[in-house]
Design an enzyme around this catalytic site. Sequence first.
Site, PDB file in Angstrom:
ATOM      1  N   HIS A  46       0.846  -1.184   0.000  1.00 39.98           N
ATOM      2  CA  HIS A  46       0.000   0.000   0.000  1.00 39.98           C
ATOM      3  C   HIS A  46       0.885   1.238   0.000  1.00 39.98           C
ATOM      4  O   HIS A  46       2.095   1.157   0.192  1.00 39.98           O
ATOM      5  CB  HIS A  46      -0.955  -0.010   1.208  1.00 39.98           C
ATOM      6  CG  HIS A  46      -0.283  -0.111   2.535  1.00 39.98           C
ATOM      7  ND1 HIS A  46      -0.504  -1.150   3.402  1.00 39.98           N
ATOM      8  CD2 HIS A  46       0.629   0.672   3.137  1.00 39.98           C
ATOM      9  CE1 HIS A  46       0.225  -0.984   4.487  1.00 39.98           C
ATOM     10  NE2 HIS A  46       0.935   0.115   4.348  1.00 39.98           N
TER      11      HIS A  46
HETATM   12  P1  TYD Z   1      -1.593  -3.102   7.838  1.00 36.38           P
HETATM   13  O1  TYD Z   1      -1.373  -1.643   7.658  1.00 36.38           O
HETATM   14  O2  TYD Z   1      -2.321  -3.820   6.746  1.00 36.38           O
HETATM   15  O3  TYD Z   1      -0.187  -3.835   8.099  1.00 36.38           O
HETATM   16  P2  TYD Z   1       1.081  -3.953   7.103  1.00 36.38           P
HETATM   17  O4  TYD Z   1       1.434  -2.549   6.689  1.00 36.38           O
HETATM   18  O5  TYD Z   1       2.167  -4.589   7.906  1.00 36.38           O
HETATM   19  O6  TYD Z   1       0.677  -4.809   5.949  1.00 36.38           O
HETATM   20  O7  TYD Z   1      -2.351  -3.293   9.225  1.00 36.38           O
HETATM   21  C1  TYD Z   1      -2.732  -4.553   9.716  1.00 36.38           C
HETATM   22  C2  TYD Z   1      -3.881  -4.369  10.701  1.00 36.38           C
HETATM   23  O8  TYD Z   1      -3.522  -3.578  11.835  1.00 36.38           O
HETATM   24  C3  TYD Z   1      -5.101  -3.686  10.108  1.00 36.38           C
HETATM   25  O9  TYD Z   1      -6.246  -4.349  10.628  1.00 36.38           O
HETATM   26  C4  TYD Z   1      -5.046  -2.287  10.633  1.00 36.38           C
HETATM   27  C5  TYD Z   1      -4.351  -2.421  11.962  1.00 36.38           C
HETATM   28  N1  TYD Z   1      -3.502  -1.273  12.322  1.00 36.38           N
HETATM   29  C6  TYD Z   1      -3.901  -0.399  13.312  1.00 36.38           C
HETATM   30  O10 TYD Z   1      -4.973  -0.519  13.911  1.00 36.38           O
HETATM   31  N2  TYD Z   1      -3.056   0.636  13.657  1.00 36.38           N
HETATM   32  C7  TYD Z   1      -1.869   0.825  13.029  1.00 36.38           C
HETATM   33  O11 TYD Z   1      -1.128   1.768  13.379  1.00 36.38           O
HETATM   34  C8  TYD Z   1      -1.496  -0.076  11.956  1.00 36.38           C
HETATM   35  C9  TYD Z   1      -0.223   0.094  11.231  1.00 36.38           C
HETATM   36  C10 TYD Z   1      -2.344  -1.114  11.659  1.00 36.38           C
END
Ligand code: TYD
Length: 128
Positions: A46
Site C-alpha cells: 500500500h
Molecule cells: P496493515 O497496515 O495492513 O499492516 P502492514 O502494513 O504490515 O501490511 O495493518 C494490519 C492491521 O492492523 C489492520 O487491521 C489495521 C491495523 N492497524 C492499526 O490498527 N493501527 C496501526 O497503526 C497499523 C499500522 C495497523
Amino acid sequence: MKTIALPRFIDEAVLISTQDKKSVPFAIRRVFIIRNIKSKAIRGKHAHKKTKQALFCIQGSMKVKLSDGKKTVVHRLTKPNVGIFINQMTWSEMYDFSRDAIVLVFASDVYKNRDYIRDYQAFLRKAR
Ligand code: TYD
C-alpha cells in the site's frame, strides 16, 4: 531512497535512540511493531496519501521495495539502527523476513484507514 541511521550508544549493551526530528525527518505521532512474521509473508502493499514513515528491522533482516510510481528500489535491512524513510505517496512492500525479524515503524500521523491507497493501479494513477 533515503536511509536513516539512528545514534547508537554502546557500553556493555547497545542502546539506540531518536528524538525530535534529529534523525527521523518528521514529528513521530505513532509507533508500531510487527513480529511473528511468516518468512514467506509479503506485508505492506500500500501507499499513504499523507503519512510519512521510518521503518527499522530491529532484529533479524528483511527486504523492502519502494516505488514512487516511476522508480523502484529494493533495500535489505540488516542493522537495527539503520532504517529507511518512506515518504508519502510511496508504494511499499516488505518481504524476505528472517524468522526472528522484528519491525519497528515510526509514523507521522495517527492510524487513518482513509490515508491508505491499497490498489496499485489507483496508486499509479494518483502518483503520475
Ligand atoms: P496493515 O497496515 O495492513 O499492516 P502492514 O502494513 O504490515 O501490511 O495493518 C494490519 C492491521 O492492523 C489492520 O487491521 C489495521 C491495523 N492497524 C492499526 O490498527 N493501527 C496501526 O497503526 C497499523 C499500522 C495497523
